[in-house]
Design an enzyme around this catalytic site. Structure first.
Site, PDB file in Angstrom:
ATOM      1  N   PHE A  25      15.296  53.903  52.450  1.00 53.65           N
ATOM      2  CA  PHE A  25      15.753  54.427  53.738  1.00 53.65           C
ATOM      3  C   PHE A  25      16.477  55.756  53.552  1.00 53.65           C
ATOM      4  O   PHE A  25      16.270  56.698  54.332  1.00 53.65           O
ATOM      5  CB  PHE A  25      16.657  53.401  54.442  1.00 53.65           C
ATOM      6  CG  PHE A  25      16.981  53.771  55.857  1.00 53.65           C
ATOM      7  CD1 PHE A  25      16.053  53.602  56.869  1.00 53.65           C
ATOM      8  CD2 PHE A  25      18.223  54.296  56.181  1.00 53.65           C
ATOM      9  CE1 PHE A  25      16.347  53.960  58.179  1.00 53.65           C
ATOM     10  CE2 PHE A  25      18.529  54.646  57.484  1.00 53.65           C
ATOM     11  CZ  PHE A  25      17.593  54.476  58.490  1.00 53.65           C
ATOM     12  N   ARG A  26      17.305  55.839  52.522  1.00 53.03           N
ATOM     13  CA  ARG A  26      18.005  57.111  52.247  1.00 53.03           C
ATOM     14  C   ARG A  26      17.005  58.219  51.934  1.00 53.03           C
ATOM     15  O   ARG A  26      17.159  59.355  52.395  1.00 53.03           O
ATOM     16  CB  ARG A  26      18.999  56.933  51.107  1.00 53.03           C
ATOM     17  CG  ARG A  26      20.198  56.074  51.478  1.00 53.03           C
ATOM     18  CD  ARG A  26      21.291  56.115  50.418  1.00 53.03           C
ATOM     19  NE  ARG A  26      20.868  55.556  49.145  1.00 53.03           N
ATOM     20  CZ  ARG A  26      20.986  54.283  48.795  1.00 53.03           C
ATOM     21  NH1 ARG A  26      21.497  53.409  49.642  1.00 53.03           N
ATOM     22  NH2 ARG A  26      20.613  53.865  47.604  1.00 53.03           N
ATOM     23  N   GLU A  63      10.521  51.121  58.243  1.00 54.90           N
ATOM     24  CA  GLU A  63      11.361  50.762  57.093  1.00 54.90           C
ATOM     25  C   GLU A  63      12.505  49.845  57.513  1.00 54.90           C
ATOM     26  O   GLU A  63      12.840  48.891  56.806  1.00 54.90           O
ATOM     27  CB  GLU A  63      11.917  52.023  56.424  1.00 54.90           C
ATOM     28  CG  GLU A  63      12.700  51.759  55.169  1.00 54.90           C
ATOM     29  CD  GLU A  63      11.848  51.219  54.037  1.00 54.90           C
ATOM     30  OE1 GLU A  63      12.221  50.171  53.463  1.00 54.90           O
ATOM     31  OE2 GLU A  63      10.809  51.828  53.727  1.00 54.90           O
ATOM     32  N   GLU A  70      12.784  41.490  54.933  1.00 54.67           N
ATOM     33  CA  GLU A  70      13.142  41.148  53.556  1.00 54.67           C
ATOM     34  C   GLU A  70      14.497  40.464  53.478  1.00 54.67           C
ATOM     35  O   GLU A  70      14.655  39.469  52.759  1.00 54.67           O
ATOM     36  CB  GLU A  70      13.139  42.398  52.680  1.00 54.67           C
ATOM     37  CG  GLU A  70      11.750  42.922  52.399  1.00 54.67           C
ATOM     38  CD  GLU A  70      11.744  44.153  51.514  1.00 54.67           C
ATOM     39  OE1 GLU A  70      12.834  44.727  51.255  1.00 54.67           O
ATOM     40  OE2 GLU A  70      10.652  44.550  51.081  1.00 54.67           O
ATOM     41  N   LYS A  88       6.690  39.410  52.850  1.00 48.79           N
ATOM     42  CA  LYS A  88       7.337  40.615  52.337  1.00 48.79           C
ATOM     43  C   LYS A  88       6.303  41.680  51.982  1.00 48.79           C
ATOM     44  O   LYS A  88       6.530  42.880  52.228  1.00 48.79           O
ATOM     45  CB  LYS A  88       8.196  40.278  51.127  1.00 48.79           C
ATOM     46  CG  LYS A  88       9.448  39.491  51.465  1.00 48.79           C
ATOM     47  CD  LYS A  88      10.134  39.052  50.187  1.00 48.79           C
ATOM     48  CE  LYS A  88      11.570  39.436  50.189  1.00 48.79           C
ATOM     49  NZ  LYS A  88      12.268  39.056  48.949  1.00 48.79           N
TER      50      LYS A  88
END
Length: 117
Positions: A25-26, A63, A70, A88
């Protein structure tokens, strides 16, 4: 109005958690930060620029959903469960499809900018 405020806090909390806990994500946030100015250089029209930014935001949305899946799956059981593994994997595949789609949008826009199409 109170409901809206609580929803805003939940959104902030979810984004903060994703930033703290998810490297992917970052990295996608960095891609968005790069996409914002690059969309103005690459996009031929205003709408194309919006599309280029929106497709990167879509990757972030997918995401976030994948991360939620998850985390929920891990909360259900830490034991190896083939069905949870498949769930997943499908979440991961959704992120992959969104990334391919984003890449295709950007490649098309770059080709359009350089006059290849």
């Amino acid at each position: 109005m109170l409901r809206f405020w609580r929803a805003t806090l939940n959104t902030r909390n979810g984004l903060a958690f994703a930033i703290r806990s998810e490297q992917a994500f970052r990295e996608e946030l960095i891609a968005l930060a790069l996409a914002l100015p690059l969309a103005w250089l690459v996009g031929v029209t205003g709408m194309r620029r919006v599309e280029l930014i929106a497709v990167v935001v879509l990757v972030l949305v997918v995401e976030l959903l994948n991360t939620a899946i998850e985390k929920l799956a891990d909360r259900l059981t830490t034991d190896h469960d083939p069905q949870i593994g498949q769930v997943k994997d499908m979440g991961s595949a959704a992120v992959g499809v969104a990334l391919v789609m984003a890449g295709a949008f950007w490649i098309f826009a770059i080709a359009e900018r350089i006059g290849a199409i």
